[in-house]
Design an enzyme around this catalytic site. Structure first.
Site, PDB file in Angstrom:
ATOM      1  N   ASP A  58       0.818  -1.218   0.000  1.00 26.24           N
ATOM      2  CA  ASP A  58       0.000   0.000   0.000  1.00 26.24           C
ATOM      3  C   ASP A  58       0.849   1.264   0.000  1.00 26.24           C
ATOM      4  O   ASP A  58       0.547   2.226  -0.713  1.00 26.24           O
ATOM      5  CB  ASP A  58      -0.926   0.009   1.220  1.00 26.24           C
ATOM      6  CG  ASP A  58      -2.241  -0.717   0.957  1.00 26.24           C
ATOM      7  OD1 ASP A  58      -2.277  -1.531   0.011  1.00 26.24           O
ATOM      8  OD2 ASP A  58      -3.213  -0.476   1.698  1.00 26.24           O
ATOM      9  N   ASN A 100      -5.329  -1.996  -4.702  1.00 24.24           N
ATOM     10  CA  ASN A 100      -6.493  -1.979  -3.822  1.00 24.24           C
ATOM     11  C   ASN A 100      -6.183  -1.190  -2.551  1.00 24.24           C
ATOM     12  O   ASN A 100      -6.671  -1.517  -1.475  1.00 24.24           O
ATOM     13  CB  ASN A 100      -6.921  -3.415  -3.475  1.00 24.24           C
ATOM     14  CG  ASN A 100      -8.334  -3.478  -2.928  1.00 24.24           C
ATOM     15  OD1 ASN A 100      -9.113  -2.542  -3.058  1.00 24.24           O
ATOM     16  ND2 ASN A 100      -8.680  -4.596  -2.304  1.00 24.24           N
ATOM     17  N   ASP A 302     -10.916  -2.204  11.381  1.00 23.82           N
ATOM     18  CA  ASP A 302      -9.917  -3.156  10.896  1.00 23.82           C
ATOM     19  C   ASP A 302      -9.576  -4.222  11.928  1.00 23.82           C
ATOM     20  O   ASP A 302      -8.961  -5.239  11.593  1.00 23.82           O
ATOM     21  CB  ASP A 302      -8.643  -2.424  10.466  1.00 23.82           C
ATOM     22  CG  ASP A 302      -8.815  -1.698   9.135  1.00 23.82           C
ATOM     23  OD1 ASP A 302      -9.804  -1.985   8.437  1.00 23.82           O
ATOM     24  OD2 ASP A 302      -7.967  -0.851   8.799  1.00 23.82           O
ATOM     25  N   GLU A 330     -11.397  -4.165   1.523  1.00 26.61           N
ATOM     26  CA  GLU A 330     -10.730  -4.900   0.450  1.00 26.61           C
ATOM     27  C   GLU A 330     -11.609  -6.015  -0.111  1.00 26.61           C
ATOM     28  O   GLU A 330     -11.500  -6.403  -1.261  1.00 26.61           O
ATOM     29  CB  GLU A 330      -9.404  -5.465   0.945  1.00 26.61           C
ATOM     30  CG  GLU A 330      -8.255  -4.471   0.998  1.00 26.61           C
ATOM     31  CD  GLU A 330      -8.284  -3.541   2.193  1.00 26.61           C
ATOM     32  OE1 GLU A 330      -7.261  -2.883   2.433  1.00 26.61           O
ATOM     33  OE2 GLU A 330      -9.314  -3.440   2.890  1.00 26.61           O
ATOM     34  N   HIS A 379      -5.636  -9.033   3.063  1.00 28.78           N
ATOM     35  CA  HIS A 379      -4.598  -9.263   4.068  1.00 28.78           C
ATOM     36  C   HIS A 379      -5.174  -9.535   5.453  1.00 28.78           C
ATOM     37  O   HIS A 379      -4.650 -10.367   6.190  1.00 28.78           O
ATOM     38  CB  HIS A 379      -3.653  -8.061   4.106  1.00 28.78           C
ATOM     39  CG  HIS A 379      -4.336  -6.740   4.329  1.00 28.78           C
ATOM     40  ND1 HIS A 379      -3.866  -5.794   5.211  1.00 28.78           N
ATOM     41  CD2 HIS A 379      -5.457  -6.189   3.793  1.00 28.78           C
ATOM     42  CE1 HIS A 379      -4.651  -4.731   5.191  1.00 28.78           C
ATOM     43  NE2 HIS A 379      -5.630  -4.955   4.334  1.00 28.78           N
ATOM     44  N   ARG A 380      -6.231  -8.837   5.813  1.00 24.06           N
ATOM     45  CA  ARG A 380      -6.763  -8.995   7.170  1.00 24.06           C
ATOM     46  C   ARG A 380      -7.474 -10.333   7.363  1.00 24.06           C
ATOM     47  O   ARG A 380      -7.472 -10.888   8.465  1.00 24.06           O
ATOM     48  CB  ARG A 380      -7.680  -7.826   7.530  1.00 24.06           C
ATOM     49  CG  ARG A 380      -6.962  -6.497   7.405  1.00 24.06           C
ATOM     50  CD  ARG A 380      -7.310  -5.517   8.488  1.00 24.06           C
ATOM     51  NE  ARG A 380      -6.566  -4.264   8.280  1.00 24.06           N
ATOM     52  CZ  ARG A 380      -5.327  -4.040   8.680  1.00 24.06           C
ATOM     53  NH1 ARG A 380      -4.671  -4.984   9.338  1.00 24.06           N
ATOM     54  NH2 ARG A 380      -4.728  -2.896   8.435  1.00 24.06           N
ATOM     55  N   LYS A 405       0.302  -6.502   1.654  1.00 24.60           N
ATOM     56  CA  LYS A 405      -0.383  -5.220   1.546  1.00 24.60           C
ATOM     57  C   LYS A 405      -0.041  -4.308   2.713  1.00 24.60           C
ATOM     58  O   LYS A 405       0.127  -3.092   2.526  1.00 24.60           O
ATOM     59  CB  LYS A 405      -1.888  -5.453   1.475  1.00 24.60           C
ATOM     60  CG  LYS A 405      -2.710  -4.231   1.117  1.00 24.60           C
ATOM     61  CD  LYS A 405      -4.161  -4.616   0.908  1.00 24.60           C
ATOM     62  CE  LYS A 405      -4.939  -3.483   0.257  1.00 24.60           C
ATOM     63  NZ  LYS A 405      -5.022  -2.280   1.070  1.00 24.60           N
TER      64      LYS A 405
END
Length: 423
Positions: A58, A100, A302, A330, A379-380, A405
């Protein structure tokens, strides 16, 4: 530079740990603050040194876009950016591609209005499903020539080097990033600009506070008029040296791993030193295995995938509310978390409207439940569901490289704590 472990793998299986996870881990720098600081430094005349910064996909995309507009961004080490700028952005030779990266997409869609010329701001297929219409409508209200694709990227801006003046209203209900984007660009108005919310709802208001703190560090004058409006003077920005704190969202995985295993992981910084909204998750995670029956995720968005996976092992069920905005991250994280929890055990995660309900089951720990976790290029999702593998045999994370990311060293960090990973 060598690729961090796991980023080039198709899948990784986590081997459950037999005891507490103990050790010291330094989380990467905050993505949210790094991308704010990069943009502000690019809009400031002179040289700024950003230390403690995150180096990930990112922030790489943000830095690359700034370079394409004539800003010099040097990287002398793994946690530093040195940004040198004329204080203006030049027209790029081609569209800015931001993958993204939500912060980069939203922030730059407003900032490129300061370019004297046409700029196209675009992203990948996932980004083209993430709404940006409210921000573009707000730009138009300032007299800026901006268009989008039916409310989604790409965004095309015909800039004239200024951001106008007066008052601009924005619906921040979908994302606080719209508000932050306007605030940062507003320092280049022809006069003071008032940024006002059209309603009281705003996604993760704490991130607006992060934005204002960063703006002030770079010399901006921002006054909060009331709970729903701010006035920004036309000061521009001044180059400065800026220290970026560790990423609170990344810290949530460590706090959860500590709670799940009864361990002790030293982050090198006390939890109350974080200024990011997701740091609020620390207090909730500390209640495990007796998490609250209802958790409001509106101001720590998040962190919700992390807490939801932790909730799978809680003593009692948990309902997550205030998380509708997770549907436009995302991926649709409400659906993704519910789907993948129920892939582990049918009915473990369900959706009810925009709420997520986790049917907690402490007996999951120690069971063998072979499950291949889809990560949706998010990613999360990957990092959160890896936590389930600390307790359940057979958890495999697909596309583990998506963690690049925001946390490229995530799998190496796990190994450093003694977690065995098999590809």
């Amino acid at each position: 530079m060598a690729t961090a472990f796991g980023l080039d793998k198709q899948a990784l299986t986590i081997i459950p740990v037999s005891g507490p996870l103990n050790g010291r881990v330094t989380p990467p720098g905050s993505k949210s603050i790094t991308n704010r600081a990069l943009l502000l430094a690019a809009l400031a005349k002179g040289t700024s040194r950003l230390t403690g910064a995150l180096k990930s996909l990112d922030t790489k995309l943000m830095a690359g876009a700034l370079r394409a507009m004539g800003v010099t961004v040097d990287e002398p080490d793994d946690t530093t950016f040195i940004v040198t700028s004329s204080g203006r952005l030049n027209p790029p030779a081609e569209p800015l591609f931001l993958g993204n990266a939500g912060t980069a997409m939203r922030f730059l869609s407003a900032a490129v209005t300061l370019v004297d010329g046409a700029v196209v701001v675009d992203g990948d297929a996932h980004m083209r499903k993430r709404p940006i219409g409210p921000l573009v409508e707000a730009l138009r209200s300032l007299g800026i020539d901006a268009t989008d694709a039916n409310g989604y990227p790409p965004v095309t801006v015909q800039g004239n080097g200024t951001f106008g003046s007066g008052r601009v209203e924005i619906d921040g209900g979908l994302s606080s990033q719209y508000v932050s984007a306007l605030l940062m660009a507003a320092a280049f108005g022809n006069g003071p600009i008032e940024v006002a919310l059209t309603g009281s709802e705003i996604g993760a208001r704490g991130y607006v506070d992060l934005t204002i703190a960063a703006m002030r560090a770079f010399g901006a004058e921002v006054e909060q008029l009331d709970a729903a409006s701010w006035r920004v003077q036309s000061t521009g920005y001044t180059a400065t040296d800026f220290v970026i704190e560790p990423d609170a969202s990344a810290a949530t995985y460590l706090w959860a791993a500590e709670a799940l295993t009864g361990g002790n992981i030293d982050l090198g910084v006390p939890s109350d030193a974080f200024t990011q909204p997701d740091a609020k998750a620390r207090e909730v995670i500390a209640m495990f295995p007796n998490l609250p029956a209802v958790i409001d995720g509106s101001q720590m968005q998040d962190a919700i995938p992390t807490i939801a996976v932790l909730a799978a092992f809680n003593n009692t069920p948990v309902r997550f509310v205030g998380i509708a905005n997770l549907r436009v991250k995302e991926c649709d994280r409400v659906n993704a978390v519910a789907t993948e929890l129920s892939r582990i055990r049918p009915g473990l995660g369900t959706e009810e409207g925009d709420d997520l309900i986790v049917a907690s089951d402490p007996s999951l720990a120690g069971q063998t439940l072979p499950t291949r976790i889809e990560t949706y290029a998010d990613h999360r999702i990957a990092m959160s569901f890896a936590l389930a593998g600390l307790k359940i045999h057979g958890i495999t994370i697909l596309d583990p490289g998506c963690v690049a990311k925001t946390y490229p060293a995530y799998w190496e960090m796990m190994q450093g704590l003694g977690v065995k990973l098999v590809d």
